[in-house]
Design a protein around this motif. Structure first.
Motif, PDB file in Angstrom:
ATOM      1  N   ASP A  75     -21.209   2.979  32.558  1.00  0.00           N
ATOM      2  CA  ASP A  75     -22.165   1.879  32.529  1.00  0.00           C
ATOM      3  C   ASP A  75     -22.898   1.741  31.204  1.00  0.00           C
ATOM      4  O   ASP A  75     -23.537   0.709  30.957  1.00  0.00           O
ATOM      5  CB  ASP A  75     -23.200   2.062  33.650  1.00  0.00           C
ATOM      6  CG  ASP A  75     -22.651   1.744  35.018  1.00  0.00           C
ATOM      7  OD1 ASP A  75     -21.589   1.087  35.102  1.00  0.00           O
ATOM      8  OD2 ASP A  75     -23.276   2.151  36.018  1.00  0.00           O
ATOM      9  N   TYR A  76     -22.836   2.733  30.355  1.00  0.00           N
ATOM     10  CA  TYR A  76     -23.583   2.684  29.107  1.00  0.00           C
ATOM     11  C   TYR A  76     -22.830   1.974  27.984  1.00  0.00           C
ATOM     12  O   TYR A  76     -23.410   1.714  26.924  1.00  0.00           O
ATOM     13  CB  TYR A  76     -23.938   4.103  28.640  1.00  0.00           C
ATOM     14  CG  TYR A  76     -24.836   4.867  29.573  1.00  0.00           C
ATOM     15  CD1 TYR A  76     -25.529   4.242  30.607  1.00  0.00           C
ATOM     16  CD2 TYR A  76     -24.997   6.238  29.420  1.00  0.00           C
ATOM     17  CE1 TYR A  76     -26.350   4.957  31.459  1.00  0.00           C
ATOM     18  CE2 TYR A  76     -25.823   6.970  30.276  1.00  0.00           C
ATOM     19  CZ  TYR A  76     -26.491   6.319  31.293  1.00  0.00           C
ATOM     20  OH  TYR A  76     -27.295   7.039  32.144  1.00  0.00           O
ATOM     21  N   VAL A 108     -32.662   8.541  37.321  1.00  0.00           N
ATOM     22  CA  VAL A 108     -33.855   8.498  36.466  1.00  0.00           C
ATOM     23  C   VAL A 108     -33.510   8.037  35.065  1.00  0.00           C
ATOM     24  O   VAL A 108     -34.350   7.432  34.382  1.00  0.00           O
ATOM     25  CB  VAL A 108     -34.562   9.877  36.424  1.00  0.00           C
ATOM     26  CG1 VAL A 108     -35.091  10.249  37.788  1.00  0.00           C
ATOM     27  CG2 VAL A 108     -33.641  10.963  35.877  1.00  0.00           C
ATOM     28  N   GLU A 109     -32.306   8.299  34.618  1.00  0.00           N
ATOM     29  CA  GLU A 109     -31.895   7.868  33.282  1.00  0.00           C
ATOM     30  C   GLU A 109     -31.736   6.351  33.234  1.00  0.00           C
ATOM     31  O   GLU A 109     -32.199   5.694  32.292  1.00  0.00           O
ATOM     32  CB  GLU A 109     -30.590   8.565  32.904  1.00  0.00           C
ATOM     33  CG  GLU A 109     -30.184   8.403  31.456  1.00  0.00           C
ATOM     34  CD  GLU A 109     -29.160   9.450  31.062  1.00  0.00           C
ATOM     35  OE1 GLU A 109     -29.457  10.239  30.158  1.00  0.00           O
ATOM     36  OE2 GLU A 109     -28.060   9.475  31.666  1.00  0.00           O
ATOM     37  N   TYR A 110     -31.073   5.796  34.241  1.00  0.00           N
ATOM     38  CA  TYR A 110     -30.940   4.342  34.326  1.00  0.00           C
ATOM     39  C   TYR A 110     -32.318   3.685  34.335  1.00  0.00           C
ATOM     40  O   TYR A 110     -32.582   2.703  33.618  1.00  0.00           O
ATOM     41  CB  TYR A 110     -30.191   3.958  35.603  1.00  0.00           C
ATOM     42  CG  TYR A 110     -28.693   4.119  35.580  1.00  0.00           C
ATOM     43  CD1 TYR A 110     -27.856   3.003  35.588  1.00  0.00           C
ATOM     44  CD2 TYR A 110     -28.097   5.380  35.596  1.00  0.00           C
ATOM     45  CE1 TYR A 110     -26.471   3.139  35.610  1.00  0.00           C
ATOM     46  CE2 TYR A 110     -26.723   5.529  35.614  1.00  0.00           C
ATOM     47  CZ  TYR A 110     -25.915   4.402  35.621  1.00  0.00           C
ATOM     48  OH  TYR A 110     -24.542   4.543  35.638  1.00  0.00           O
ATOM     49  N   GLU A 111     -33.199   4.222  35.166  1.00  0.00           N
ATOM     50  CA  GLU A 111     -34.517   3.612  35.307  1.00  0.00           C
ATOM     51  C   GLU A 111     -35.332   3.719  34.028  1.00  0.00           C
ATOM     52  O   GLU A 111     -36.066   2.794  33.663  1.00  0.00           O
ATOM     53  CB  GLU A 111     -35.253   4.263  36.480  1.00  0.00           C
ATOM     54  CG  GLU A 111     -34.613   3.934  37.835  1.00  0.00           C
ATOM     55  CD  GLU A 111     -35.269   4.647  38.990  1.00  0.00           C
ATOM     56  OE1 GLU A 111     -36.034   5.614  38.738  1.00  0.00           O
ATOM     57  OE2 GLU A 111     -35.022   4.256  40.148  1.00  0.00           O
ATOM     58  N   ALA A 112     -35.179   4.858  33.315  1.00  0.00           N
ATOM     59  CA  ALA A 112     -35.917   5.017  32.061  1.00  0.00           C
ATOM     60  C   ALA A 112     -35.506   3.972  31.033  1.00  0.00           C
ATOM     61  O   ALA A 112     -36.315   3.544  30.200  1.00  0.00           O
ATOM     62  CB  ALA A 112     -35.687   6.421  31.499  1.00  0.00           C
ATOM     63  N   ALA A 113     -34.235   3.549  31.088  1.00  0.00           N
ATOM     64  CA  ALA A 113     -33.725   2.562  30.138  1.00  0.00           C
ATOM     65  C   ALA A 113     -33.809   1.139  30.676  1.00  0.00           C
ATOM     66  O   ALA A 113     -33.368   0.198  30.010  1.00  0.00           O
ATOM     67  CB  ALA A 113     -32.273   2.883  29.790  1.00  0.00           C
ATOM     68  N   GLY A 114     -34.363   0.974  31.880  1.00  0.00           N
ATOM     69  CA  GLY A 114     -34.477  -0.361  32.451  1.00  0.00           C
ATOM     70  C   GLY A 114     -33.155  -0.943  32.917  1.00  0.00           C
ATOM     71  O   GLY A 114     -33.005  -2.163  33.008  1.00  0.00           O
TER      72      GLY A 114
END
Length: 310
Positions: A75-76, A108-114
């Protein structure tokens, strides 16, 4: 039956210089690859450099060692851009790049990057389409693709690749394991990802029976696929004492030592014992590509020397 291969996961290397130093030492010790994770938040693996750029530096500092990702979160990166970066790294390394991909799991990584953390089925579906696009781009085709998640309209990858990068897919759930069995050259068998965005810590996920079930799902696709796992190697006089210590450290109690000794990712005991375990697990489970943390790759070197080429 695949020959044994050994990788070093450079997970404590907090700078490009540290990655390069690890790669050079891994090559000296006879390892086959140096590998990097793909995270941009400090937990649970610590701060990390950008994997593809750091691997380019590692490739430039070595001559034989493979360089790879374990694993990139699909996804990145859009597959069109990833194909270009992978092809460039394959050219720079002289064909030594191994592309590891996964569907992503760390909420949490997804959420940190919006970024939206879609349900697992959506993320796996996106990975399926991405693999299709990547393979067509690596094949030198002008790609026109219309999927649920990606649309590509007339892209040809550059630079061209003489040797397509080896594809590793990290997988722990049935759908991912079947996908990996269909598409990958190597499958990194993992504990399953949980809907909440973490990896299962259940002991049962790490036992031989669970690993065998997952390996069987991979092989049910009818292809000759290399099986891999991140493993722990502790060369010591007494495997039982080492297993009890590990069980206590994990909070399972010394009575769980039998279960620890059954875990395919644990190689504990004297050198001749762990060599025998490796042969037995390759025969029973297909496990032949063993990846160790850079925390223990020096200590595990005798095992690498004993099994390389066998």
């Amino acid at each position: 039956m695949s020959a044994f291969r050994f990788g070093v996961l450079a997970e404590t290397a907090g700078s490009v210089d540290a990655v390069v130093a690890t790669a050079r030492r891994a090559e000296e010790l006879g390892y086959d690859t140096v590998l990097l994770r793909d995270h941009f938040v400090p937990e649970p693996f610590g701060e990390q450099v950008a994997p593809l750029i750091a691997l380019a530096a590692a490739a430039g500092a070595t001559s034989r060692l493979g360089v790879g990702t374990l694993v990139l979160d699909n996804d990145y990166r859009h597959p069109v851009m990833l194909a270009k970066e992978a092809a460039t790294l394959q050219q720079l390394s002289g064909g030594r790049f191994e592309l590891g991909l996964g569907a992503g799991w760390l909420r949490v990584e997804y959420e940190a990057a919006g970024m939206a953390f879609d349900r697992a089925g959506v993320r796996v579906g996106r990975l399926e389409e991405s693999v299709r696009v990547l393979k067509e781009l690596f094949a030198g085709k002008e790609v026109r693709f219309e999927g649920e998640h990606y649309r590509v309209d007339g892209v040809t990858n550059f630079p061209p690749v003489e040797r397509v990068p080896r594809l590793l897919v990290g997988a722990g759930s049935p759908r991912m394991l079947r996908l990996a069995g269909r598409e990958a050259d190597t499958v990194g068998i993992l504990a399953k990802a949980l809907p909440g965005g973490t990896i299962s810590d259940a002991m049962e996920e790490r036992l031989g029976a669970a690993f065998a079930t997952k390996a069987d799902l991979v092989r049910a696709e009818g292809r000759d696929v290399e099986i891999s796992a991140v493993v722990s190697v502790e060369l010591s006089d007494d495997p039982r004492v080492a297993a009890e210590r590990f069980a206590i450290e994990r909070g399972w109690g010394a009575g769980a030592a039998d279960l620890v000794e059954d875990m395919p990712a644990k190689f504990l005991g004297p050198l001749d014992h762990v060599v025998e375990l490796a042969h037995r697990r390759r025969e029973r489970l297909g496990l032949s590509y063993l990846v160790v943390s850079d925390r223990e790759f020096e200590a595990a070197a005798p095992m690498v020397k004993a099994l390389t080429g066998r």
